[in-house]
Design a protein around this motif. Structure first.
Motif, mmCIF file in Angstrom:
data_model
loop_
_atom_site.group_PDB
_atom_site.id
_atom_site.type_symbol
_atom_site.label_atom_id
_atom_site.label_comp_id
_atom_site.label_asym_id
_atom_site.label_seq_id
_atom_site.Cartn_x
_atom_site.Cartn_y
_atom_site.Cartn_z
ATOM 1 N N VAL A 177 5.434 29.454 0.930
ATOM 2 C CA VAL A 177 4.949 28.437 1.718
ATOM 3 C C VAL A 177 5.402 27.132 1.266
ATOM 4 C CG1 VAL A 177 3.055 27.081 2.886
ATOM 5 C CG2 VAL A 177 3.280 29.722 2.748
ATOM 6 N N TYR A 178 5.400 26.992 -0.101
ATOM 7 C CA TYR A 178 5.650 25.639 -0.767
ATOM 8 C C TYR A 178 7.228 25.283 -0.748
ATOM 9 C CZ TYR A 178 1.303 25.975 -3.763
ATOM 10 O OH TYR A 178 0.315 25.895 -4.235
ATOM 11 N N THR A 179 8.088 26.370 -0.345
ATOM 12 C CA THR A 179 9.374 25.957 0.019
ATOM 13 C C THR A 179 9.737 25.355 1.309
ATOM 14 O OG1 THR A 179 10.012 27.985 0.721
ATOM 15 C CG2 THR A 179 9.901 27.796 -1.938
ATOM 16 N N CYS A 180 8.904 25.569 2.018
ATOM 17 C CA CYS A 180 9.165 24.911 3.494
ATOM 18 C C CYS A 180 8.320 23.762 3.744
ATOM 19 C CB CYS A 180 8.921 26.058 4.699
ATOM 20 S SG CYS A 180 7.669 26.781 4.642
ATOM 21 N N MET A 181 7.445 23.142 2.997
ATOM 22 C CA MET A 181 6.448 22.274 3.361
ATOM 23 C C MET A 181 6.620 20.908 2.215
ATOM 24 S SD MET A 181 2.855 23.266 1.813
ATOM 25 C CE MET A 181 2.567 22.808 0.030
ATOM 26 N N GLY A 182 6.153 20.028 2.976
ATOM 27 C CA GLY A 182 6.065 18.426 2.255
ATOM 28 C C GLY A 182 4.772 17.809 2.164
ATOM 29 N N VAL A 183 4.422 16.988 1.124
ATOM 30 C CA VAL A 183 3.356 16.539 1.051
ATOM 31 C C VAL A 183 3.158 15.099 0.573
ATOM 32 C CG1 VAL A 183 0.955 16.757 -0.021
ATOM 33 C CG2 VAL A 183 2.215 18.803 0.350
ATOM 34 N N CYS A 184 2.630 14.377 1.352
ATOM 35 C CA CYS A 184 2.301 12.999 0.835
ATOM 36 C C CYS A 184 0.800 12.636 0.464
ATOM 37 C CB CYS A 184 2.574 12.075 1.967
ATOM 38 S SG CYS A 184 2.087 10.293 1.567
ATOM 39 N N PRO A 185 0.294 12.991 -0.839
ATOM 40 C CA PRO A 185 -1.061 13.088 -1.127
ATOM 41 C C PRO A 185 -1.734 11.506 -0.814
ATOM 42 C CG PRO A 185 0.350 13.163 -3.182
ATOM 43 C CD PRO A 185 1.142 12.990 -1.902
ATOM 44 N N GLN A 186 -3.147 11.703 -0.889
ATOM 45 C CA GLN A 186 -3.756 10.403 -0.500
ATOM 46 C C GLN A 186 -3.599 9.332 -1.720
ATOM 47 O OE1 GLN A 186 -7.997 11.178 -0.275
ATOM 48 N NE2 GLN A 186 -8.411 8.992 0.467
ATOM 49 N N PHE A 187 -3.346 9.964 -2.918
ATOM 50 C CA PHE A 187 -3.000 9.079 -4.067
ATOM 51 C C PHE A 187 -1.720 9.402 -4.323
ATOM 52 C CE2 PHE A 187 -7.598 9.925 -4.158
ATOM 53 C CZ PHE A 187 -8.077 8.889 -3.935
ATOM 54 N N ASP A 188 -0.932 8.471 -4.916
ATOM 55 C CA ASP A 188 0.542 8.482 -5.291
ATOM 56 C C ASP A 188 0.561 9.305 -6.559
ATOM 57 O OD1 ASP A 188 1.425 6.829 -2.865
ATOM 58 O OD2 ASP A 188 0.405 5.301 -3.976
ATOM 59 N N LEU A 189 1.509 10.262 -6.644
ATOM 60 C CA LEU A 189 1.733 11.156 -7.928
ATOM 61 C C LEU A 189 3.209 11.019 -8.175
ATOM 62 C CD1 LEU A 189 -0.110 14.522 -6.695
ATOM 63 C CD2 LEU A 189 -1.228 12.365 -7.879
ATOM 64 N N LEU A 190 3.285 9.861 -9.212
ATOM 65 C CA LEU A 190 4.654 9.620 -9.482
ATOM 66 C C LEU A 190 4.712 9.182 -10.971
ATOM 67 C CD1 LEU A 190 5.097 6.489 -6.936
ATOM 68 C CD2 LEU A 190 5.839 8.924 -6.553
ATOM 69 N N TRP A 191 6.083 9.401 -11.523
ATOM 70 C CA TRP A 191 6.274 8.873 -12.855
ATOM 71 C C TRP A 191 6.677 7.640 -12.927
ATOM 72 C CZ3 TRP A 191 7.817 13.727 -10.763
ATOM 73 C CH2 TRP A 191 7.632 15.014 -11.319
ATOM 74 N N GLU A 192 5.544 7.112 -13.868
ATOM 75 C CA GLU A 192 5.797 5.382 -13.828
ATOM 76 C C GLU A 192 6.986 5.131 -14.250
ATOM 77 O OE1 GLU A 192 2.524 3.869 -16.079
ATOM 78 O OE2 GLU A 192 1.253 4.315 -14.257
ATOM 79 N N THR A 193 7.952 5.682 -15.276
ATOM 80 C CA THR A 193 8.996 5.416 -15.838
ATOM 81 C C THR A 193 10.386 5.863 -15.046
ATOM 82 O OG1 THR A 193 8.975 7.404 -17.352
ATOM 83 C CG2 THR A 193 7.980 5.243 -18.110
ATOM 84 N N LEU A 194 10.004 6.492 -14.026
ATOM 85 C CA LEU A 194 11.366 7.044 -13.367
ATOM 86 C C LEU A 194 11.387 5.794 -11.957
ATOM 87 C CD1 LEU A 194 11.074 10.747 -13.054
ATOM 88 C CD2 LEU A 194 12.250 9.628 -14.790
ATOM 89 N N THR A 195 12.719 5.796 -11.384
ATOM 90 C CA THR A 195 12.768 5.012 -10.324
ATOM 91 C C THR A 195 12.654 5.678 -9.110
ATOM 92 O OG1 THR A 195 15.232 5.460 -10.360
ATOM 93 C CG2 THR A 195 14.449 3.603 -11.834
ATOM 94 N N GLY A 196 12.431 4.792 -8.038
ATOM 95 C CA GLY A 196 12.369 5.512 -6.881
ATOM 96 C C GLY A 196 13.480 6.431 -6.265
ATOM 97 N N ARG A 197 14.678 6.110 -6.643
ATOM 98 C CA ARG A 197 15.846 6.782 -6.315
ATOM 99 C C ARG A 197 16.002 8.143 -7.103
ATOM 100 N NH1 ARG A 197 20.620 4.756 -4.261
ATOM 101 N NH2 ARG A 197 20.001 2.766 -4.982
ATOM 102 N N GLU A 198 15.517 8.081 -8.376
ATOM 103 C CA GLU A 198 15.452 9.225 -9.246
ATOM 104 C C GLU A 198 14.255 10.136 -8.715
ATOM 105 O OE1 GLU A 198 16.744 6.996 -13.518
ATOM 106 O OE2 GLU A 198 14.702 7.200 -12.913
ATOM 107 N N HIS A 199 13.129 9.612 -8.159
ATOM 108 C CA HIS A 199 12.351 10.650 -7.474
ATOM 109 C C HIS A 199 12.795 11.439 -6.493
ATOM 110 C CE1 HIS A 199 9.044 8.359 -9.826
ATOM 111 N NE2 HIS A 199 8.241 9.442 -9.594
#
Length: 911
Positions: free
Chosen positions: A665-687
């Protein structure tokens, strides 16, 4: 958004994506990595500087290089005897009737036993009568005949020092007598009190009999639980008046090193045997005087001692330094778990095998680089610890240690939840290992009192096998310094007492065992990989819940009846049942009576977070879930995205059961969580590149998808895409999280309050992105903005107290639950009653919902009034009294939400 046609990403593709992301992330953390690699250089350089300074200092000054001992201190000779608690007594292992009874140990008056044998018993026993001549304390001339004895060893430091005669020494000092008088003690000239102890002389028929008895009393006898030690044993063999032939048994102190036995107490025993033989021939007046012992005057070399001190501290520092990367590795893994970055990656399709493989490779690379910096720095420094031991042997040992270290770090990372906890645990582990190794484990390695099996058990404790290897390297380097060897070479691995090979074998076994343990703990304990499994998940027959638990849950869930469902909710339930019976795949997501019940704790009742939700989501549909805080929306979403298990029921995504096929199921879904889960030192493009690769986007397709995603969420222009996400505003982070959830053509997307923190322009832009995206996929959206729900959602569901209360499109809900006008009028106080009478006269079923300070609000059923009648009422009111303000509005979605919520909460409180 670009649609992928390449199917599910394979292991190599996901591993490549994770490797690229990790490499970029570590480049941004180069300061921390550089400090890690410089640490061994600094420490090795420090010790090399200290040793070079001491060598230069001692070579330039004769007084610092050596110390003269012109007049060594003389000490009276003393006999070595066992302490009171270990003196020989009768036992089942020593059934000799002439030995003292065990009760003497209780009273602390056990004699010291001496065993005698020879070919002439009468002659030997007659000599034995003179072994401990009677003395009178008041007679100073008798002092020369005292047979002094002590259980303390003779310590050898810079010069001969006998602690037995020191006044502050805890070791007792005795003088031997055949029979002691009561309270016989006197102060020795040094101030030490000397007590009387009885010497018991026993005959044995042969030396072999003595040998067996001494062996049984020694700690070498594995069956003997009690030490039964003798003062000494003397075999006078064929001694007679013409011959003097004696064999002596004397045990060195256990405190002395196994490699350097100190027999400095033995001369007093030889002197005592010689004296009794002379007195048997010449009379009691004959005596060989033994006045004192002392070393010869000498010059002690200090420089060698200083080098030994440096080696000792270098050994301990090396041990702690080699354990240091554990903290760094654990922190790296736990950081992604604590920030929920790992579960975020998994929800976008990352397999556990790819995650652990790349993490292991990275940890291995960093650790090997750390070790090589350490060894190269040691070679360049010239320290014997590195230069005298074979470089390949050291590298091979540390390679095994590095792999053991990584698996050990994985185990700790699976058990600790936060980075701070991980740092405390690892620091405490390092400190305890160093202290215990220095003060305890070293004694196991250097003492002969412990068997090889015992030492192996000690080395099996995490970290001590590494210490054994470091200990062996330091020992062989010391041999090379003194000229007794060339250091640790391959041929030395089979030397007697060399534990390096055993330590490597232990670490290799623990390496594999801890890898399996880390994987198991990650599945059943760790919260970083989504749902945790049962401790017996690997047993297929025990995967299901026990019957008693199912019965208890069934008894509770049976109370959650769906009989109170409204018609629209009931129709949705029937629709789901029909789809399940038909096995239809026309809908992307089907929730089949899914429930989540948290068991009661501490006397509290069980809590139903989701009460049997049935819902079907069609393709290209955006379904909005509305509800107050605590309604159960988060619990429902958590089950759908794999964070928690349903108590009962299930859901199907593209025909895949979330309870059994969540990895697919994980392979066919996308998630935008309530709180942003990001690497602070990566850029938006790299994400976006990283998550796009996880979804199997490659080449120009990946580049085009990333560019379009950045443009859609307004992050493309102004260099925003190439800034670190840690520098983004809250709105930028939300837009990036939405772009991540939509990239790679997921079949279903979960958007949890996606527009939180956005300005009006960005919000409208984001809505356009979602409207465009739902043409190709199903979207489940949660929000508290009624405007957003109306703008985006094809259907809405109001979720209250764990249950779905209504379902339909916005127009249907407003028509069904909001068939009334909202009429508001504000007048001067005193006319309130007249206004209310006029409204009720117009509409008998009018409902006043608000009244404060001259302002009144009424609900007017649409089927009972006309708009013209309401306008006429206003004109009549203006002609009769002052009307300050009035308003007429149709029912809003917010009104529907409030009404449904209040009704549902009222029903729940009544229940």
């Amino acid at each position: 958004m670009e649609v992928s046609t390449h199917g599910r990403a394979g292991f190599a593709t996901q591993a490549n994506a994770l490797f690229r992301k990790s490499l970029t992330y570590q480049k941004r953390n180069r300061t921390q990595n550089l400090c890690l690699l410089i640490t061994p250089l600094v420490i090795v350089g420090f010790f090399a500087t200290v040793e070079h300074y001491m060598r230069t200092l001692t070579e330039s000054s004769e007084s610092l290089r050596s110390m003269e001992v012109r007049n060594p201190v003389p000490w009276p000779p003393a006999l070595k005897i066992p302490p009171d608690a270990k003196r020989a007594v009768r036992s089942k292992y020593m059934p000799f009737s002439d030995l003292p009874p065990p009760s003497c140990r209780v009273y602390g008056n056990c004699p010291v036993t001496f065993l005698l044998t020879g070919t002439n018993q009468s002659f030997v026993m007659s000599m034995a009568e003179k072994m401990f001549p009677p003395v009178s304390i008041e007679n100073p001339s008798d002092m020369d005949r005292l047979v002094l004895a002590t259980p303390a060893p003779l310590f050898q430091s810079n010069y001969l020092v006998d602690v037995a005669f020191q006044p502050d020494s805890p070791s007792p000092l005795y003088y031997l007598q055949t029979k002691c008088k009561a309270n016989s003690s006197f102060p020795y000239p040094t101030g030490k009190e000397v007590k009387c102890v009885e010497g018991l002389k026993l005959w044995r028929n042969s030396s072999s009999e003595i040998n067996k008895e001494v062996y049984k009393g020694n700690g070498a006898n594995k069956q003997n639980k009690i030490d039964n030690n003798f003062g000494a044993a003397l075999d006078f063999s064929n001694t007679n008046k013409a011959n003097f032939n004696v064999i002596l048994w004397s045990e060195p102190s256990r405190a002395e090193s196994a490699f350097s036995f100190n027999f400095s107490r033995l001369p007093r025993l030889v002197n005592m045997a010689s004296n009794v033989y002379l007195q048997a021939l010449q009379g009691s007046g004959t005596q060989i005087l033994f006045e004192f012992m002392k070393e010869v005057p000498t010059t002690l070399r200090i420089s060698a001692s200083l080098s030994e001190i440096v080696d000792l501290f270098l050994r301990m520092t090396t041990f702690g330094l080699l354990l240091f990367p554990v903290t760094v590795l654990v922190t790296l893994i736990v950081y992604e778990k604590e920030k929920n970055l790992r579960i975020m990656m998994k929800m976008h399709g990352l397999r556990d095998t790819a995650y652990w493989s790349i993490t292991y490779i990275y940890c291995l690379f960093v650790s090997l680089l750390f070790v090589q910096f350490f060894l190269i720095a040691g070679k360049l420094s010239g320290l014997y610890f590195f230069t005298k031991n074979d470089y390949i042997v050291q590298s091979m040992f540390y390679f095994v240690h590095v792999n053991w270290q990584i698996s050990f770090a994985f185990v700790i990372a699976a058990l600790v939840p936060t980075v701070k906890t991980a740092q405390v645990v690892c620091s405490t582990f390092m400190m305890l290992c160093c202290v215990i190794a220095f003060y305890v484990v070293t004694k196991f390695f250097e003492s002969s009192d412990f068997s090889s099996k015992t030492i192996v058990l000690v080395e099996m404790f995490p970290g001590f096998a590494l210490y054994r290897g470091v200990y062996e390297f330091q020992k062989y380097a010391s041999f090379a310094r003194s000229g007794a060897g060339v250091g640790m070479q391959w041929k030395n691995l089979n030397d007697p007492g060399n534990g390096l090979k055993t330590a490597m074998a232990i670490m290799m076994v623990e390496w594999k065992v801890m890898l399996l343990l880390a994987y198991y703990l990650d599945q059943v304990v760790s919260t970083g990989s989504g749902r945790t499994k049962s401790p017996l998940y690997f047993l297929h027959c025990l995967r299901r819940k026990p019957k008693f638990q199912q019965q208890n849950m069934q008894r509770y869930t049976s109370q959650l009846s769906s009989s109170n469902d409204h018609s629209d909710v009931a129709q949705e339930r029937q629709k789901v049942e029909q789809l399940m019976q038909e096995g239809s795949t026309s809908h992307t997501a089907i929730c089949d009576n899914i429930k989540k019940i948290y068991p009661g704790r501490d006397g509290n009742p069980a809590k139903a977070a989701v009460r049997g939700l049935s819902l079907a989501l069609a393709k290209s549909e955006c379904f909005g879930m509305l509800g107050p805080n605590g309604a159960g929306k988060t619990s429902f979403i958590s089950m759908m995205i794999g964070l928690t298990d349903p108590t009962s029921g299930t859901a199907y995504i593209e025909g895949l059961d979330i309870t059994t096929s969540m990895d697919d199921v994980y392979t066919c879904m996308g998630v935008c969580p309530q709180f942003d889960l990001l690497w602070e030192t990566l850029t938006g493009r790299e994400h976006l590149y990283f998550y796009g690769r996880l979804k199997n986007l490659k080449g120009s397709v990946l580049t085009r998808a990333v560019e379009e995603a950045l443009k859609d969420v307004n992050l493309f222009h102004g260099g925003i895409a190439d800034k670190h996400s840690g520098k983004y505003s809250g709105g930028m982070k939300r837009r990036l999280s939405v772009a991540i959830s939509l990239i790679g053509d997921p079949k279903i997307v979960y958007l949890d309050e996606p527009s939180t923190g956005l300005d009006p322009a960005s919000r409208n832009s984001l809505w356009n992105v979602v409207k465009h995206a739902k043409k190709n996929r199903t979207i489940l959206l949660t929000t508290h903005s009624m405007e957003e729900a109306e703008a985006l959602c094809d259907r809405l569901g109001v979720f209250v107290d764990g249950a779905l209360r209504c379902v339909g499109n916005p127009k249907e809900l407003k028509a069904r639950y909001g068939g009334y006008f909202i009429f508001t009028m504000t007048t001067v106080q005193g006319n309130d009653t007249e206004v209310e009478d006029m409204v009720l006269k117009l509409c008998n079923n009018a409902n006043k919902t608000y009244h404060l300070g001259g302002t009144q609000k009424f609900e007017l059923p649409k089927h009972e009034v006309r708009l013209a009648d309401i306008f006429q009422l206003v004109e009549d009111a203006k002609s009769r009294f002052p009307v300050q303000a009035w308003a007429l509005a149709d029912t809003t979605l917010e009104d529907v939400f409030i009404k449904v919520t209040c009704q549902a909460q009222a029903v729940s409180s009544d229940e």
